[in-house]
Design an enzyme around this catalytic site. Structure first.
Site, PDB file in Angstrom:
ATOM      1  N   CYS A 118       0.829  -1.207   0.000  1.00 27.81           N
ATOM      2  CA  CYS A 118       0.000   0.000   0.000  1.00 27.81           C
ATOM      3  C   CYS A 118       0.863   1.256   0.000  1.00 27.81           C
ATOM      4  O   CYS A 118       1.473   1.603   1.020  1.00 27.81           O
ATOM      5  CB  CYS A 118      -0.913  -0.018   1.226  1.00 27.81           C
ATOM      6  SG  CYS A 118      -1.873   1.491   1.395  1.00 27.81           S
ATOM      7  N   CYS A 149      -0.419   4.039   2.370  1.00 28.49           N
ATOM      8  CA  CYS A 149      -0.177   3.815   3.801  1.00 28.49           C
ATOM      9  C   CYS A 149       1.289   4.036   4.158  1.00 28.49           C
ATOM     10  O   CYS A 149       1.599   4.600   5.206  1.00 28.49           O
ATOM     11  CB  CYS A 149      -0.506   2.379   4.203  1.00 28.49           C
ATOM     12  SG  CYS A 149      -1.951   1.703   3.424  1.00 28.49           S
ATOM     13  N   ASP A 150       2.183   3.556   3.307  1.00 24.53           N
ATOM     14  CA  ASP A 150       3.583   3.451   3.725  1.00 24.53           C
ATOM     15  C   ASP A 150       4.548   4.361   2.984  1.00 24.53           C
ATOM     16  O   ASP A 150       5.730   4.421   3.328  1.00 24.53           O
ATOM     17  CB  ASP A 150       4.060   1.990   3.558  1.00 24.53           C
ATOM     18  CG  ASP A 150       3.254   1.044   4.448  1.00 24.53           C
ATOM     19  OD1 ASP A 150       2.835   1.491   5.531  1.00 24.53           O
ATOM     20  OD2 ASP A 150       3.049  -0.118   4.061  1.00 24.53           O
TER      21      ASP A 150
END
Ligand code: NAP
Length: 324
Positions: free
Chosen positions: A149, A152-153
């Site tokens: 992701c 997200c990261d």
């Protein structure tokens, strides 16, 4: 197809809730759209949201192709709007995950972590999860350099060199997004031709931070507490080599969340639920919509449309049962 009955057991002291006229499994765009339509038909739907309200779109930075938002809309913001709209008409969201089902008779039974739910009709909108490479190092370094992701990261990879695995829309869209943070993004693809749409290809080819390694697969991910590199193999020449990298983002497709229906509902060879154009599964009263039944389109708009259609059909099904 051999359809065994499930091994559903009622022991334990789970509270039994329902029967609900419509129980919806999954709180992504499909489930929330089904909830909106079912609620507006006065069917008082209950939605089991699963682990992540909003599903995959909740971890999408920006959605640029959902009509009505000409400038794009943040994934989490879109989920909140879907939720508000469904709740406004009486849908109820429950933060529970279905872990077992018995679809052998009505009311259908669905076991969650918090309760057992009874349902006169069921709409399955459990979506799909990212596919894994299944190579050494992948699990060990997940969260320590390996990610599925970008939204997200990505932030953790500021000024780092990373690779993106895959040649589809997700790989190029996320890879392009990751150039906001990363120093460089190297796309490693197993063929010499991309699957992604032309507009995403052009965007990636025009981006000076993105380069490509063709005809190549990862054979392992290595590191020392944190990813430091990958072993690559050229599938045409057989040549292997080490490639230094700080991160590995994997976007190689998805696997539908259908384990809890195995042996009860008809699936294709990849585990996607088989439905007809009315979103009906092989069991009357059980409908499936969105990515759990759609390996092809996988868009917020198509999933939302399928969710709405499933709710309309659930209403017809319930009316037929009561002769109403
Ligand atoms: P996808 O289209 O199935 O692409 C998966 C990619 O991963 C392919 O390039 C495939 O290679 C590669 N791959 C699969 N298994 C692999 C393995 N074991 N090792 C190495 N590479 C592997 O998946 P996706 O990109 O997630 O997209 C799925 C659907 O969502 C598509 O319909 C797409 O159009 C849609 N989508 C749309 C948007 C958008 O419109 N903005 C954004 C994201 C996704 P091959 O090409 O060789 O098969």
């Amino acid at each position: 197809m051999d359809m065994n009955l499930s091994t559903f057991s009622s022991e334990g002291d789970l509270e039994v809730k329902g029967p609900y006229k419509v129980l919806i499994l999954g709180g992504g765009p499909t489930g929330l759209s089904a909830a909106l339509y079912a609620a507006r038909a006065d069917l008082e739907p209950l939605v089991l949201t699963g682990m992540q309200l909003g599903g995959q779109v909740a971890i999408t930075h920006i959605v640029e192709n959902y009509p009505g938002f000409p400038e794009g809309v943040g994934g989490p913001e879109l989920v909140e709007l879907f939720q508000k709209q469904a709740e406004r008409f009486g849908a109820v969201l429950e933060f529970d995950t279905a872990v077992e089902t018995d679809l052998s008779q009505r009311p259908f039974r669905v076991k969650g972590y918090n309760a057992e739910y009874l349902a006169e009709s069921l709409i399955i909108a459990t979506g799909a999860n990212p596919r894994q490479l299944n190579i050494p190092g992948e699990q060990e370094f997940t969260g320590r350099g390996v990610s599925y992701c970008g939204t997200c990261d990505g932030w953790f990879f500021k000024d780092k060199d990373i690779i993106v695995v895959g040649g589809g829309d997700s790989a190029l869209e996320e890879g392009t997004f990751l150039t906001r943070y990363a120093n460089s993004v190297t796309v490693v693809h197993r063929r010499d031709e991309l699957r992604a749409s032309p507009v995403l290809q052009k965007r990636a080819f025009d981006n000076p931070k993105i380069s490509f390694i063709w005809d190549t697969v990862l054979t392992s991910i290595v590191g020392n507490g944190q990813v430091t590199g990958v072993e690559l193999k050229n599938v045409k020449t057989g040549e292997t080599r080490h490639h230094q990298t700080d991160g590995v983002f994997i976007f190689i497709g998805h696997i539908p969340n259908t384990d809890i229906f195995r042996g009860q509902l008809e699936m294709d060879e990849n585990g996607y639920l088989v439905v007809n154009k009315f979103m009906e599964t092989n069991i009357p009263g059980v409908f499936a919509a969105g990515e759990v039944a759609d390996p092809h389109f996988r868009q917020v708009i198509t999933s939302a449309g399928m969710g709405a259609a499933a709710a309309m059909q659930a209403r017809h099904f319930l009316e037929d049962q009561t002769g109403g």
